[in-house]
Design a protein around this motif. Structure first.
Motif, PDB file in Angstrom:
ATOM      1  N   GLU A 273      -4.934 -95.299 -14.173  1.00  0.00           N
ATOM      2  CA  GLU A 273      -4.752 -95.981 -15.350  1.00  0.00           C
ATOM      3  C   GLU A 273      -4.146 -95.028 -16.438  1.00  0.00           C
ATOM      4  O   GLU A 273      -3.122 -95.182 -17.026  1.00  0.00           O
ATOM      5  N   ALA A 274      -4.599 -93.700 -16.187  1.00  0.00           N
ATOM      6  CA  ALA A 274      -3.900 -92.533 -17.176  1.00  0.00           C
ATOM      7  C   ALA A 274      -2.484 -92.380 -16.537  1.00  0.00           C
ATOM      8  O   ALA A 274      -1.480 -92.347 -17.305  1.00  0.00           O
ATOM      9  N   ILE A 275      -2.159 -92.582 -15.532  1.00  0.00           N
ATOM     10  CA  ILE A 275      -0.845 -92.318 -14.800  1.00  0.00           C
ATOM     11  C   ILE A 275       0.186 -93.489 -15.440  1.00  0.00           C
ATOM     12  O   ILE A 275       1.164 -93.299 -15.713  1.00  0.00           O
ATOM     13  N   GLU A 276      -0.841 -94.685 -15.145  1.00  0.00           N
ATOM     14  CA  GLU A 276       0.233 -95.879 -15.602  1.00  0.00           C
ATOM     15  C   GLU A 276       0.357 -95.761 -17.240  1.00  0.00           C
ATOM     16  O   GLU A 276       1.709 -95.895 -17.442  1.00  0.00           O
ATOM     17  N   ARG A 277      -0.291 -95.065 -18.121  1.00  0.00           N
ATOM     18  CA  ARG A 277      -0.256 -94.801 -19.447  1.00  0.00           C
ATOM     19  C   ARG A 277       1.006 -94.065 -19.657  1.00  0.00           C
ATOM     20  O   ARG A 277       2.040 -94.143 -20.524  1.00  0.00           O
ATOM     21  N   ALA A 278       0.998 -92.913 -18.895  1.00  0.00           N
ATOM     22  CA  ALA A 278       1.767 -91.630 -18.864  1.00  0.00           C
ATOM     23  C   ALA A 278       3.280 -92.165 -18.725  1.00  0.00           C
ATOM     24  O   ALA A 278       4.252 -92.067 -19.251  1.00  0.00           O
ATOM     25  N   LEU A 279       3.321 -93.034 -17.736  1.00  0.00           N
ATOM     26  CA  LEU A 279       4.613 -93.659 -17.210  1.00  0.00           C
ATOM     27  C   LEU A 279       5.131 -94.650 -18.365  1.00  0.00           C
ATOM     28  O   LEU A 279       6.205 -94.405 -18.589  1.00  0.00           O
TER      29      LEU A 279
ATOM     30  N   GLU B  51       6.611 -92.887 -21.250  1.00  0.00           N
ATOM     31  CA  GLU B  51       7.747 -91.823 -20.635  1.00  0.00           C
ATOM     32  C   GLU B  51       7.188 -90.191 -20.715  1.00  0.00           C
ATOM     33  O   GLU B  51       8.145 -89.490 -21.411  1.00  0.00           O
ATOM     34  N   ALA B  52       6.211 -90.151 -20.264  1.00  0.00           N
ATOM     35  CA  ALA B  52       5.882 -88.631 -20.444  1.00  0.00           C
ATOM     36  C   ALA B  52       6.364 -87.793 -19.376  1.00  0.00           C
ATOM     37  O   ALA B  52       7.157 -88.248 -18.633  1.00  0.00           O
ATOM     38  N   GLY B  53       6.413 -86.565 -19.809  1.00  0.00           N
ATOM     39  CA  GLY B  53       7.256 -85.504 -18.782  1.00  0.00           C
ATOM     40  C   GLY B  53       6.541 -85.617 -17.232  1.00  0.00           C
ATOM     41  O   GLY B  53       5.523 -85.864 -16.983  1.00  0.00           O
ATOM     42  N   CYS B  54       7.678 -85.191 -16.525  1.00  0.00           N
ATOM     43  CA  CYS B  54       7.376 -85.130 -14.964  1.00  0.00           C
ATOM     44  C   CYS B  54       6.057 -84.247 -15.030  1.00  0.00           C
ATOM     45  O   CYS B  54       5.513 -84.527 -13.951  1.00  0.00           O
ATOM     46  N   GLU B  55       5.932 -83.095 -15.380  1.00  0.00           N
ATOM     47  CA  GLU B  55       5.082 -81.984 -15.016  1.00  0.00           C
ATOM     48  C   GLU B  55       3.463 -82.909 -15.553  1.00  0.00           C
ATOM     49  O   GLU B  55       2.680 -82.775 -14.710  1.00  0.00           O
ATOM     50  N   GLN B  56       3.664 -83.401 -16.456  1.00  0.00           N
ATOM     51  CA  GLN B  56       2.167 -84.224 -16.783  1.00  0.00           C
ATOM     52  C   GLN B  56       1.861 -85.222 -15.795  1.00  0.00           C
ATOM     53  O   GLN B  56       0.835 -85.252 -15.314  1.00  0.00           O
ATOM     54  N   ILE B  57       2.878 -85.902 -15.450  1.00  0.00           N
ATOM     55  CA  ILE B  57       2.889 -87.122 -14.521  1.00  0.00           C
ATOM     56  C   ILE B  57       2.162 -86.733 -13.242  1.00  0.00           C
ATOM     57  O   ILE B  57       1.242 -87.099 -12.527  1.00  0.00           O
ATOM     58  N   LEU B  58       2.899 -85.656 -12.725  1.00  0.00           N
ATOM     59  CA  LEU B  58       2.767 -84.680 -11.375  1.00  0.00           C
ATOM     60  C   LEU B  58       1.206 -84.293 -11.547  1.00  0.00           C
ATOM     61  O   LEU B  58       0.294 -84.389 -10.452  1.00  0.00           O
ATOM     62  N   HIS B  59       0.774 -83.843 -12.660  1.00  0.00           N
ATOM     63  CA  HIS B  59      -0.774 -83.117 -12.678  1.00  0.00           C
ATOM     64  C   HIS B  59      -1.737 -84.417 -12.517  1.00  0.00           C
ATOM     65  O   HIS B  59      -2.581 -84.210 -11.710  1.00  0.00           O
ATOM     66  N   LEU B  60      -1.302 -85.582 -13.320  1.00  0.00           N
ATOM     67  CA  LEU B  60      -2.317 -86.680 -12.964  1.00  0.00           C
ATOM     68  C   LEU B  60      -2.216 -87.193 -11.587  1.00  0.00           C
ATOM     69  O   LEU B  60      -3.376 -87.319 -11.049  1.00  0.00           O
TER      70      LEU B  60
ATOM     71  N   VAL C  86      -5.560 -87.564  -8.939  1.00  0.00           N
ATOM     72  CA  VAL C  86      -6.073 -88.654  -8.031  1.00  0.00           C
ATOM     73  C   VAL C  86      -5.853 -88.371  -6.610  1.00  0.00           C
ATOM     74  O   VAL C  86      -6.931 -88.625  -6.114  1.00  0.00           O
ATOM     75  N   ARG C  87      -4.984 -87.568  -6.233  1.00  0.00           N
ATOM     76  CA  ARG C  87      -4.806 -87.253  -4.957  1.00  0.00           C
ATOM     77  C   ARG C  87      -6.137 -86.413  -4.594  1.00  0.00           C
ATOM     78  O   ARG C  87      -6.805 -86.667  -3.302  1.00  0.00           O
ATOM     79  N   GLY C  88      -6.482 -85.554  -5.231  1.00  0.00           N
ATOM     80  CA  GLY C  88      -7.683 -84.719  -4.994  1.00  0.00           C
ATOM     81  C   GLY C  88      -8.904 -85.454  -4.779  1.00  0.00           C
ATOM     82  O   GLY C  88      -9.951 -85.436  -4.004  1.00  0.00           O
ATOM     83  N   ALA C  89      -9.078 -86.384  -5.948  1.00  0.00           N
ATOM     84  CA  ALA C  89     -10.384 -87.164  -5.875  1.00  0.00           C
ATOM     85  C   ALA C  89     -10.141 -88.344  -4.739  1.00  0.00           C
ATOM     86  O   ALA C  89     -11.238 -88.462  -4.297  1.00  0.00           O
ATOM     87  N   MET C  90      -9.121 -88.849  -4.383  1.00  0.00           N
ATOM     88  CA  MET C  90      -9.214 -89.478  -3.103  1.00  0.00           C
ATOM     89  C   MET C  90      -9.680 -88.704  -1.941  1.00  0.00           C
ATOM     90  O   MET C  90     -10.398 -89.239  -1.039  1.00  0.00           O
ATOM     91  N   ALA C  91      -9.073 -87.477  -1.727  1.00  0.00           N
ATOM     92  CA  ALA C  91      -9.598 -86.678  -0.808  1.00  0.00           C
ATOM     93  C   ALA C  91     -10.898 -86.292  -0.718  1.00  0.00           C
ATOM     94  O   ALA C  91     -11.579 -86.457   0.460  1.00  0.00           O
ATOM     95  N   GLY C  92     -11.432 -86.306  -1.777  1.00  0.00           N
ATOM     96  CA  GLY C  92     -12.818 -85.900  -2.043  1.00  0.00           C
ATOM     97  C   GLY C  92     -13.650 -86.878  -1.492  1.00  0.00           C
ATOM     98  O   GLY C  92     -14.860 -86.918  -0.861  1.00  0.00           O
ATOM     99  N   LEU C  93     -13.518 -88.230  -1.910  1.00  0.00           N
ATOM    100  CA  LEU C  93     -14.006 -89.400  -1.609  1.00  0.00           C
ATOM    101  C   LEU C  93     -13.962 -89.771  -0.107  1.00  0.00           C
ATOM    102  O   LEU C  93     -15.212 -89.889   0.834  1.00  0.00           O
TER     103      LEU C  93
END
Length: 92
Positions: A23-29, A32-41, A45-52
């Protein structure tokens, strides 16, 4: 009772946290947040999914493959630990 049912609350907590991250990614998009912020978000999520994934795979291996009570002739514990180390490394 399956192992995922025993860990249901913990797994659902992780999934709900990921939902918040998405949802934070959706809000950032939308903002129109910067690419760097969106990439970090996205990376979070990718790390959290891999951990799960790693947690569910590890519990599956321990419960269904190397549980000496349920499966006396199952894989040897050292081999299972080596496999889990490889999976954890891959999913990082």
């Amino acid at each position: 009772m399956t192992h995922t049912a025993r860990e249901k609350a913990k797994l659902l907590t992780r999934v709900r946290r990921m939902k918040g991250q998405i949802e934070a990614i959706e809000r950032a998009l939308e903002a129109e947040a910067g690419c760097e912020q969106i990439l970090h978000l996205i990376a979070g999520v990718r790390g959290a999914m891999a951990g799960l994934m790693a947690e569910v795979v590890e519990d599956h291996v321990r419960t269904h493959l190397v549980d000496p009570v349920a499966h006396p002739g199952a894989l040897n514990m050292d081999a299972a630990e080596q496999l889990l180390d490889v999976v954890r490394t891959y999913l990082k």
